[in-house]
Design an enzyme around this catalytic site. Structure first.
Site, PDB file in Angstrom:
ATOM      1  N   HIS A  90      20.317  33.043   6.255  1.00 13.40           N
ATOM      2  CA  HIS A  90      21.590  33.729   6.016  1.00 13.40           C
ATOM      3  C   HIS A  90      21.659  34.997   6.862  1.00 13.40           C
ATOM      4  O   HIS A  90      20.638  35.574   7.231  1.00 13.40           O
ATOM      5  CB  HIS A  90      21.806  34.027   4.530  1.00 13.40           C
ATOM      6  N   ASP A  92      23.735  37.756   6.021  1.00 10.70           N
ATOM      7  CA  ASP A  92      24.068  38.971   5.265  1.00 10.70           C
ATOM      8  C   ASP A  92      22.811  39.580   4.653  1.00 10.70           C
ATOM      9  O   ASP A  92      21.776  38.920   4.535  1.00 10.70           O
ATOM     10  CB  ASP A  92      25.116  38.684   4.198  1.00 10.70           C
ATOM     11  N   ASP A 122      14.027  39.730   4.955  1.00  5.63           N
ATOM     12  CA  ASP A 122      14.986  38.852   4.274  1.00  5.63           C
ATOM     13  C   ASP A 122      16.357  39.089   4.888  1.00  5.63           C
ATOM     14  O   ASP A 122      17.086  39.970   4.469  1.00  5.63           O
ATOM     15  CB  ASP A 122      15.027  39.128   2.772  1.00  5.63           C
ATOM     16  N   GLU A 156      25.149  34.712   1.368  1.00  8.56           N
ATOM     17  CA  GLU A 156      24.032  34.292   0.517  1.00  8.56           C
ATOM     18  C   GLU A 156      23.713  35.350  -0.532  1.00  8.56           C
ATOM     19  O   GLU A 156      23.289  35.024  -1.635  1.00  8.56           O
ATOM     20  CB  GLU A 156      22.791  33.993   1.368  1.00  8.56           C
ATOM     21  N   GLU A 157      23.906  36.612  -0.191  1.00  7.03           N
ATOM     22  CA  GLU A 157      23.529  37.702  -1.103  1.00  7.03           C
ATOM     23  C   GLU A 157      24.525  37.912  -2.234  1.00  7.03           C
ATOM     24  O   GLU A 157      24.311  38.769  -3.089  1.00  7.03           O
ATOM     25  CB  GLU A 157      23.352  39.008  -0.317  1.00  7.03           C
TER      26      GLU A 157
END
Length: 177
Positions: A90, A92, A122, A156-157
């Site tokens: 991802h 974001d 991440d 995703e976050e």
């Protein structure tokens, strides 16, 4: 790491350098997701897509909401009967308060052999690694046995509504096999 052979038995020093550069540069693109649609992944998606295209890998950019951009690409394998493999990350990141950091969270600074910044673990690091590996494959003329589908997703976050949810609901054909 310099002793690790690539698919053709050679170390790809360029890929090793690229992963650091790509991680740093992706971190410098602020893709903070505060939820509620408050994020804009498009600059990071364009960054990834440009580097895929430069390696001869045709990216597709897809948006449910303007600025919430996903990138999908397929690398054809040598065995059409083999199931495809999806590799995804991802674009974001969660919010970062600069005053809480010893290095600015969007600096992408390399210090003491470590890349610093929001997304360094991440997941902009993994995004960069995938990008460097597939570019290395392109330079070497390597083709995997099975199709490799690469997806860089938005959102995703938070809810994934603009990312993997949108891709699965509206573009499932890109993941066939």
């Amino acid at each position: 790491m310099a002793d690790a052979p690539g698919p053709l038995g050679l170390v790809d020093e360029q890929a090793l350098d690229e992963v650091v550069t790509f991680t740093s540069e992706l971190i410098r693109i602020d893709t903070t997701n505060r939820g509620g649609g408050d994020c804009r992944e498009r600059p990071a998606a364009e960054y990834v897509a440009e580097r895929l295209a430069a390696a001869g890998i045709g990216p597709t950019l897809l948006e449910r909401t303007p600025g919430r951009t996903n990138v999908v690409a397929r690398i054809p394998g040598t065995d059409p009967s083999a199931d495809a493999l999806l590799v995804h990350g991802h674009l974001d990141v969660v919010p970062a308060e600069p005053s809480d950091w010893s290095v600015h969270p969007f600096s992408g600074e390399v210090r003491d052999g470590v890349v610093w910044g929001r997304g360094a673990v991440d997941m902009k690091n993994m995004d960069a690694m995938v990008l460097a590996v597939v570019r290395g494959w392109a330079r070497e003329g390597f083709r995997p046995r099975r199709d490799i589908v690469i997806a860089y997703t938005a959102d995703e976050e938070a809810s994934a509504e603009d990312g993997s949810g949108f891709l699965a609901d509206r573009h499932a054909e890109l993941f066939e096999g």
